[in-house]
Write a protein that holds these residues in place. Structure first.
Motif, mmCIF file in Angstrom:
data_model
loop_
_atom_site.group_PDB
_atom_site.id
_atom_site.type_symbol
_atom_site.label_atom_id
_atom_site.label_comp_id
_atom_site.label_asym_id
_atom_site.label_seq_id
_atom_site.Cartn_x
_atom_site.Cartn_y
_atom_site.Cartn_z
ATOM 1 N N MET A 108 35.451 63.542 15.805
ATOM 2 C CA MET A 108 34.027 63.887 15.913
ATOM 3 C C MET A 108 33.209 63.237 14.797
ATOM 4 S SD MET A 108 34.046 67.925 16.942
ATOM 5 C CE MET A 108 34.825 68.511 18.447
ATOM 6 N N TYR A 109 33.862 62.968 13.693
ATOM 7 C CA TYR A 109 33.178 62.298 12.580
ATOM 8 C C TYR A 109 32.630 60.947 13.013
ATOM 9 C CZ TYR A 109 32.772 59.570 8.268
ATOM 10 O OH TYR A 109 32.326 58.751 7.274
ATOM 11 N N GLY A 110 33.371 60.265 13.878
ATOM 12 C CA GLY A 110 32.945 58.947 14.326
ATOM 13 C C GLY A 110 31.704 58.951 15.200
ATOM 14 N N ALA A 111 31.331 60.139 15.723
ATOM 15 C CA ALA A 111 30.132 60.219 16.563
ATOM 16 C C ALA A 111 28.871 59.894 15.776
ATOM 17 C CB ALA A 111 30.016 61.606 17.177
ATOM 18 N N ILE A 112 28.971 59.857 14.446
ATOM 19 C CA ILE A 112 27.811 59.528 13.609
ATOM 20 C C ILE A 112 27.278 58.135 13.929
ATOM 21 C CG2 ILE A 112 27.032 59.194 11.222
ATOM 22 C CD1 ILE A 112 29.110 61.200 10.350
ATOM 23 N N ILE A 113 28.158 57.227 14.329
ATOM 24 C CA ILE A 113 27.706 55.844 14.548
ATOM 25 C C ILE A 113 26.764 55.735 15.741
ATOM 26 C CG2 ILE A 113 29.852 54.962 13.563
ATOM 27 C CD1 ILE A 113 30.759 54.195 16.329
ATOM 28 N N ALA A 114 26.684 56.787 16.567
ATOM 29 C CA ALA A 114 25.701 56.776 17.663
ATOM 30 C C ALA A 114 24.283 56.777 17.125
ATOM 31 C CB ALA A 114 25.920 57.978 18.580
ATOM 32 N N PHE A 115 24.104 57.213 15.873
ATOM 33 C CA PHE A 115 22.778 57.278 15.258
ATOM 34 C C PHE A 115 22.590 56.196 14.187
ATOM 35 C CE2 PHE A 115 24.295 61.464 16.498
ATOM 36 C CZ PHE A 115 23.289 61.901 17.344
ATOM 37 N N ASP A 146 29.730 46.481 21.087
ATOM 38 C CA ASP A 146 28.565 47.264 20.643
ATOM 39 C C ASP A 146 28.995 48.725 20.514
ATOM 40 O OD1 ASP A 146 26.108 48.256 20.043
ATOM 41 O OD2 ASP A 146 25.047 47.291 21.695
ATOM 42 N N TYR A 147 29.663 49.041 19.424
ATOM 43 C CA TYR A 147 30.292 50.342 19.253
ATOM 44 C C TYR A 147 29.266 51.463 19.140
ATOM 45 C CZ TYR A 147 34.196 47.265 18.158
ATOM 46 O OH TYR A 147 35.148 46.282 18.212
ATOM 47 N N ALA A 148 28.172 51.225 18.431
ATOM 48 C CA ALA A 148 27.176 52.272 18.236
ATOM 49 C C ALA A 148 26.512 52.653 19.548
ATOM 50 C CB ALA A 148 26.128 51.808 17.228
ATOM 51 N N TYR A 149 26.140 51.659 20.330
ATOM 52 C CA TYR A 149 25.479 51.918 21.608
ATOM 53 C C TYR A 149 26.417 52.637 22.570
ATOM 54 C CZ TYR A 149 22.966 50.973 25.980
ATOM 55 O OH TYR A 149 22.321 51.101 27.187
ATOM 56 N N SER A 150 27.667 52.194 22.644
ATOM 57 C CA SER A 150 28.629 52.825 23.552
ATOM 58 C C SER A 150 28.941 54.252 23.108
ATOM 59 C CB SER A 150 29.920 52.005 23.618
ATOM 60 O OG SER A 150 30.556 51.956 22.348
ATOM 61 N N THR A 151 28.957 54.499 21.806
ATOM 62 C CA THR A 151 29.173 55.860 21.313
ATOM 63 C C THR A 151 28.008 56.757 21.703
ATOM 64 O OG1 THR A 151 30.428 55.015 19.427
ATOM 65 C CG2 THR A 151 29.600 57.270 19.259
ATOM 66 N N ALA A 152 26.798 56.217 21.647
ATOM 67 C CA ALA A 152 25.619 56.981 22.061
ATOM 68 C C ALA A 152 25.695 57.343 23.541
ATOM 69 C CB ALA A 152 24.348 56.180 21.774
ATOM 70 N N VAL A 153 26.152 56.418 24.362
ATOM 71 C CA VAL A 153 26.301 56.689 25.798
ATOM 72 C C VAL A 153 27.366 57.758 26.026
ATOM 73 C CG1 VAL A 153 26.888 55.696 28.043
ATOM 74 C CG2 VAL A 153 25.565 54.361 26.406
#
Length: 307
Positions: free
Chosen positions: A39-46, A271-278
């Motif tokens: 869950m820590y990695g979900a930060i990269i969505a922002f 594009d890790y940040a964008y895919s994490t946001a999705v």
């Protein structure tokens, strides 16, 4: 506050049965390592994530990635494809295990019942890759299904490349693969029904359907409610592997769903940040659906729900 007596009773029970609690330790560790720590990695969505800067070193961009996804031209198609595939799969697939369990419950000869169960459970142990390969073989223009259809139609049907057939093939093959295994919990619940209830109902002149309605279905009702809530709550958490394996360049209009989109944007495009946001958007939708469906079911089911 918990009474002191209850605390002492629990401590005594724990000391007496501590070995049983030790069996929970591996499951707790696996849950923490593979569920909570990621869950820590979900930060990269922002963030405008860069592997060179790391998660904390990357620049904060807030909801930019979410806005980009929600305003992208293909958002509506991808979202609706995911929703339709999951919703139709839930509505069409949910009753099938119940019907199978009720049917198996009427089989009185144990040997025959075991053989039927073996046949019904077997598809669940077939790999998704093998299932998809079977679909491509059976539904190819030269496959057995088109050979049968050639009696009525001279032109073969391109089942696996035509977007019109993708959802039907995906859902029906999924029901065939999972229905037998999913019926196990219902079969186990029906095994606890007192046979004397059926005998008494039969003596009173109740038909088979009446006995199922007034004896079997009330027994299954709590389990049905919980499983339906879990199914509806995960309506957007559709499997990635099968949809991706069944995809072709021609059926993308109906086969492109959120998990396959995340895979392509995240792992293939990088594009890790964008895919994490999705992916995070998908998870939020699931949580909202879970809470909403649980609320509705509790209202309709006399307060019985998942929580």
């Amino acid at each position: 506050m918990v009474p002191i007596e209850k605390k002492e009773n629990f401590i005594q029970y724990f000391k007496k049965n501590y070995v049983l609690y030790l069996f929970l330790v591996p499951a707790i560790i696996l849950t923490i390592v593979f569920k909570y720590i990621p869950m820590y990695g979900a930060i990269i969505a922002f963030k405008d994530f860069s592997p060179m800067k790391g998660i904390m070193g990357s620049d904060w961009v807030g909801l930019t990635h979410f806005k980009d996804f929600l305003t992208s031209p293909n958002f509506k198609d991808i979202f609706m494809n995911t929703l339709k595939l999951s919703f139709y799969g839930l509505i069409l697939g949910f009753p099938v295990p119940i019907i199978l369990a009720l049917s198996l419950n009427q089989v009185r000869r144990a040997a025959i019942k075991k053989n039927i169960q073996l046949i019904l459970y077997a598809p669940n142990f077939i790999s998704v890759v093998v299932i998809t390969g079977m679909l491509f073989i059976f539904m190819s223009p030269t496959g057995p299904i088109n050979s049968l259809l050639s009696i009525f139609n001279d032109k073969p049907v391109s089942f696996m490349t035509d977007p019109e057939y993708f959802r039907s093939i995906y859902i029906l093959s999924g029901i065939w693969q999972a229905a037998g295994w999913s019926s196990i919990i219902y079969v186990a619940a029906l095994a606890n029904v007192d046979p004397q209830l059926h005998d008494a109902a039969t003596i009173d002149g109740a038909t088979l359907l009446q006995r199922i309605r007034h004896i079997d279905l009330p027994t299954l009702k709590p389990i049905m409610a919980v499983l339906f809530i879990l199914g509806a709550g995960g309506i957007m958490a559709i499997g990635f592997e099968k949809a991706y394996l069944m995809q072709t360049s021609m059926n993308l209009p109906t086969s492109e769903i959120l998990p396959t989109y995340v895979y392509k944007v995240g792992l293939q495009a990088g594009d890790y940040a964008y895919s994490t946001a999705v992916g995070l958007f998908n998870s939020v939708i699931n949580v909202v659906l879970l809470v909403f469906v649980n609320f509705v079911v509790k209202k309709l089911n006399e307060g019985e729900g998942l929580y």
